[in-house]
Design a protein around this motif. Structure first.
Motif, mmCIF file in Angstrom:
data_model
loop_
_atom_site.group_PDB
_atom_site.id
_atom_site.type_symbol
_atom_site.label_atom_id
_atom_site.label_comp_id
_atom_site.label_asym_id
_atom_site.label_seq_id
_atom_site.Cartn_x
_atom_site.Cartn_y
_atom_site.Cartn_z
ATOM 1 N N GLU A 105 49.985 -105.559 27.744
ATOM 2 C CA GLU A 105 49.489 -104.435 28.524
ATOM 3 C C GLU A 105 47.957 -104.430 28.545
ATOM 4 O OE1 GLU A 105 50.125 -103.051 24.270
ATOM 5 O OE2 GLU A 105 51.246 -104.198 25.786
ATOM 6 N N LEU A 106 47.396 -103.868 29.624
ATOM 7 C CA LEU A 106 45.950 -103.785 29.739
ATOM 8 C C LEU A 106 45.412 -102.794 28.719
ATOM 9 C CD1 LEU A 106 45.443 -103.737 33.618
ATOM 10 C CD2 LEU A 106 45.130 -105.646 32.052
ATOM 11 N N PRO A 107 44.323 -103.135 28.050
ATOM 12 C CA PRO A 107 43.764 -102.234 27.037
ATOM 13 C C PRO A 107 43.148 -100.998 27.663
ATOM 14 C CG PRO A 107 42.321 -104.120 27.386
ATOM 15 C CD PRO A 107 43.573 -104.388 28.164
ATOM 16 N N GLU A 108 43.100 -99.941 26.877
ATOM 17 C CA GLU A 108 42.492 -98.691 27.321
ATOM 18 C C GLU A 108 40.987 -98.723 27.068
ATOM 19 O OE1 GLU A 108 43.855 -96.050 28.803
ATOM 20 O OE2 GLU A 108 45.854 -96.962 28.892
ATOM 21 N N ILE A 109 40.245 -98.099 27.972
ATOM 22 C CA ILE A 109 38.799 -97.980 27.795
ATOM 23 C C ILE A 109 38.522 -96.651 27.111
ATOM 24 C CG2 ILE A 109 36.572 -97.836 28.956
ATOM 25 C CD1 ILE A 109 37.630 -99.608 31.101
ATOM 26 N N SER A 110 37.759 -96.677 26.051
ATOM 27 C CA SER A 110 37.460 -95.463 25.292
ATOM 28 C C SER A 110 36.562 -94.530 26.105
ATOM 29 C CB SER A 110 36.764 -95.821 23.979
ATOM 30 O OG SER A 110 35.490 -96.386 24.234
ATOM 31 N N PRO A 111 36.603 -93.233 25.816
ATOM 32 C CA PRO A 111 35.723 -92.281 26.511
ATOM 33 C C PRO A 111 34.240 -92.640 26.392
ATOM 34 C CG PRO A 111 37.430 -91.112 25.305
ATOM 35 C CD PRO A 111 37.538 -92.559 24.910
ATOM 36 N N SER A 112 33.836 -93.152 25.221
ATOM 37 C CA SER A 112 32.426 -93.512 25.037
ATOM 38 C C SER A 112 32.032 -94.679 25.938
ATOM 39 C CB SER A 112 32.155 -93.864 23.573
ATOM 40 O OG SER A 112 32.980 -94.938 23.157
ATOM 41 N N LEU A 113 32.962 -95.637 26.115
ATOM 42 C CA LEU A 113 32.670 -96.772 26.985
ATOM 43 C C LEU A 113 32.642 -96.329 28.445
ATOM 44 C CD1 LEU A 113 32.077 -99.763 27.037
ATOM 45 C CD2 LEU A 113 34.528 -100.236 27.047
ATOM 46 N N ARG A 114 33.494 -95.402 28.812
ATOM 47 C CA ARG A 114 33.451 -94.859 30.177
ATOM 48 C C ARG A 114 32.130 -94.154 30.424
ATOM 49 N NH1 ARG A 114 37.868 -95.368 33.039
ATOM 50 N NH2 ARG A 114 39.883 -95.724 32.022
ATOM 51 N N ARG A 115 31.621 -93.481 29.404
ATOM 52 C CA ARG A 115 30.324 -92.802 29.544
ATOM 53 C C ARG A 115 29.207 -93.820 29.763
ATOM 54 N NH1 ARG A 115 27.855 -87.974 27.799
ATOM 55 N NH2 ARG A 115 25.745 -87.997 28.704
ATOM 56 N N ILE A 116 29.281 -94.936 29.054
ATOM 57 C CA ILE A 116 28.282 -95.987 29.233
ATOM 58 C C ILE A 116 28.331 -96.532 30.656
ATOM 59 C CG2 ILE A 116 27.664 -98.345 28.539
ATOM 60 C CD1 ILE A 116 28.568 -97.608 25.705
ATOM 61 N N LEU A 117 29.549 -96.710 31.192
ATOM 62 C CA LEU A 117 29.702 -97.168 32.576
ATOM 63 C C LEU A 117 29.015 -96.222 33.548
ATOM 64 C CD1 LEU A 117 33.401 -98.443 32.875
ATOM 65 C CD2 LEU A 117 31.334 -99.779 33.247
ATOM 66 N N GLN A 118 29.203 -94.930 33.328
ATOM 67 C CA GLN A 118 28.607 -93.932 34.213
ATOM 68 C C GLN A 118 27.088 -93.921 34.103
ATOM 69 O OE1 GLN A 118 30.513 -90.301 33.017
ATOM 70 N NE2 GLN A 118 32.508 -90.871 33.875
ATOM 71 N N GLU A 119 26.587 -94.096 32.878
ATOM 72 C CA GLU A 119 25.136 -94.046 32.666
ATOM 73 C C GLU A 119 24.422 -95.250 33.283
ATOM 74 O OE1 GLU A 119 23.331 -91.578 31.414
ATOM 75 O OE2 GLU A 119 25.163 -90.383 31.195
ATOM 76 N N LEU A 120 25.111 -96.379 33.368
ATOM 77 C CA LEU A 120 24.530 -97.569 33.997
ATOM 78 C C LEU A 120 24.664 -97.442 35.510
ATOM 79 C CD1 LEU A 120 25.949 -100.272 31.555
ATOM 80 C CD2 LEU A 120 23.555 -99.602 31.789
ATOM 81 N N ARG A 121 24.079 -96.396 36.038
ATOM 82 C CA ARG A 121 24.320 -96.001 37.417
ATOM 83 C C ARG A 121 23.901 -97.055 38.431
ATOM 84 N NH1 ARG A 121 21.947 -90.621 40.500
ATOM 85 N NH2 ARG A 121 23.168 -90.881 42.414
ATOM 86 N N PHE A 122 22.739 -97.665 38.218
ATOM 87 C CA PHE A 122 22.238 -98.653 39.179
ATOM 88 C C PHE A 122 22.293 -100.079 38.621
ATOM 89 C CE2 PHE A 122 19.924 -94.661 40.256
ATOM 90 C CZ PHE A 122 20.619 -94.405 41.424
ATOM 91 N N CYS A 123 23.188 -100.270 37.688
ATOM 92 C CA CYS A 123 23.473 -101.609 37.161
ATOM 93 C C CYS A 123 24.965 -101.866 37.338
ATOM 94 C CB CYS A 123 23.108 -101.710 35.676
ATOM 95 S SG CYS A 123 21.359 -101.579 35.314
ATOM 96 N N PRO A 124 25.364 -102.628 38.351
ATOM 97 C CA PRO A 124 26.793 -102.922 38.526
ATOM 98 C C PRO A 124 27.382 -103.486 37.234
ATOM 99 C CG PRO A 124 25.519 -103.728 40.389
ATOM 100 C CD PRO A 124 24.524 -103.293 39.364
ATOM 101 N N THR A 125 28.447 -102.856 36.759
ATOM 102 C CA THR A 125 29.009 -103.228 35.458
ATOM 103 C C THR A 125 30.522 -103.337 35.549
ATOM 104 O OG1 THR A 125 27.203 -102.072 34.323
ATOM 105 C CG2 THR A 125 29.147 -102.611 33.011
ATOM 106 N N ILE A 126 31.065 -104.383 34.948
ATOM 107 C CA ILE A 126 32.504 -104.638 34.954
ATOM 108 C C ILE A 126 32.983 -104.825 33.520
ATOM 109 C CG2 ILE A 126 34.327 -106.252 35.651
ATOM 110 C CD1 ILE A 126 32.595 -106.947 38.097
ATOM 111 N N ILE A 127 34.086 -104.176 33.169
ATOM 112 C CA ILE A 127 34.720 -104.350 31.863
ATOM 113 C C ILE A 127 35.960 -105.219 32.061
ATOM 114 C CG2 ILE A 127 35.721 -103.226 29.843
ATOM 115 C CD1 ILE A 127 32.862 -102.434 30.275
ATOM 116 N N SER A 128 36.070 -106.286 31.285
ATOM 117 C CA SER A 128 37.226 -107.186 31.398
ATOM 118 C C SER A 128 37.785 -107.492 30.019
ATOM 119 C CB SER A 128 36.834 -108.479 32.118
ATOM 120 O OG SER A 128 35.753 -109.111 31.457
ATOM 121 N N ASP A 129 39.049 -107.946 29.989
ATOM 122 C CA ASP A 129 39.665 -108.280 28.713
ATOM 123 C C ASP A 129 39.579 -109.776 28.460
ATOM 124 O OD1 ASP A 129 41.612 -109.475 30.275
ATOM 125 O OD2 ASP A 129 43.180 -108.018 29.820
ATOM 126 N N ARG A 130 40.262 -110.262 27.420
ATOM 127 C CA ARG A 130 40.144 -111.661 27.025
ATOM 128 C C ARG A 130 40.778 -112.620 28.021
ATOM 129 N NH1 ARG A 130 44.914 -113.405 24.907
ATOM 130 N NH2 ARG A 130 46.442 -111.843 24.272
#
Length: 287
Positions: A105-130
């Motif tokens: 199953e796909l791993p869950e993204i923690s709330p803190s990591l989601r916050r980091i995604l939001q804060e990187l507003r003008f830096c395109p960011t992708i979270i991927s698994d292994r």
């Protein structure tokens, strides 16, 4: 990968690395009768302090006994990087992270990591698994690349998308350079999780469906975190320059955070801001 596949991968890796080492860089004469690029097998054996027969068997993918100390000597002879050395050890000693290989199953993204995604507003960011499955992204990534929300979950694999989505192929000025960065990461995972047969199935599928994949895969480097400057030609924003920084997220899920930072001496950030503002104000916005 199964035992025989692992040995074949080890053989291909050693041959490729041997071809990259120039004789003069290790104090050997170039000579005029050298038929192959890089070093000869007996030269690697000499530099590593092992018998030519033993090294030949190792490179041929024979099932022989190896030790960490001898592999260290081979790695030094081939001038391997830290990531390449880890890859060699994983294949030769079958020391993967098998404890996690059964997790589908796909791993869950923690709330803190989601916050980091939001804060990187003008830096395109992708979270991927292994397995390079995309499990999270921010709004900037949707504007620069594509809206991953429109891609079915089972198809959100970054390696697959690079070969199937025309948006990616049109975006990167040097598409092959762009692809090689991700393949280097994927190969590092491939060596780390030697017990996970998913990788073999995926590679077989990609080689069968996409002719270019096999060539690029065979030429790929091994790197857990390549840092490169990438030039995009965005359909709406024009030329954009990004520095790609790949970070490992600590934890059991083995997530990776790929951050595209606008090059400081370019107009990329202002173009991205305008692109996002226009999209917000557009009445037919589909994001």
């Amino acid at each position: 990968m199964n035992h025989q596949t692992r040995l074949q991968a080890l053989s291909a890796f050693l041959k490729a690395q041997r071809a990259k080492v120039l004789p003069q860089t290790v104090g050997l004469p170039v000579g005029t009768r050298r038929r192959t690029p890089g070093l000869r097998r007996e030269e690697v054996a000499q530099l590593a302090g092992v018998s030519p027969t033993w090294y030949t068997w190792l490179e041929q993918g024979r099932d022989i006994k190896v030790s960490k100390s001898v592999l260290d000597c081979v790695a030094a002879a081939l001038q391997l990087t830290v990531d390449e050395r880890k890859y060699l050890f994983s294949l030769a000693l079958e020391t993967g992270s098998g404890a996690h290989t059964l997790i589908e199953e796909l791993p869950e993204i923690s709330p803190s990591l989601r916050r980091i995604l939001q804060e990187l507003r003008f830096c395109p960011t992708i979270i991927s698994d292994r397995r390079c499955h995309i499990v999270g992204w921010n709004e900037a990534a949707s504007h620069v690349f594509l809206n991953f929300q429109h891609i079915p979950v089972e198809q959100r694999n970054m390696i697959r998308l690079l070969f199937t989505q025309k948006e990616f192929q049109r975006l990167a000025v040097n598409w092959e350079h762009f692809v090689r960065g991700f393949l280097a990461i994927f190969r590092a995972y491939y060596g780390q999780y030697v017990e996970d047969e998913w990788y073999e199935r995926f590679l077989a599928e990609m080689k069968e469906v996409h002719p270019d994949f096999d060539r690029l895969w065979e030429q790929s480097e091994v790197s857990s975190a390549p840092e490169v400057l990438i030039e995009f030609r965005h359909a709406k924003a024009g030329k954009m320059l990004f520095h790609l920084t790949s970070l490992q997220v600590q934890g059991s899920s083995d997530l990776r955070c790929s951050i595209y930072t606008p090059a400081p001496d370019s107009s990329t950030e202002s173009k991205l801001k305008q692109l996002m503002e226009r999209s917000l104000s557009s009445p037919d916005r589909s994001d």
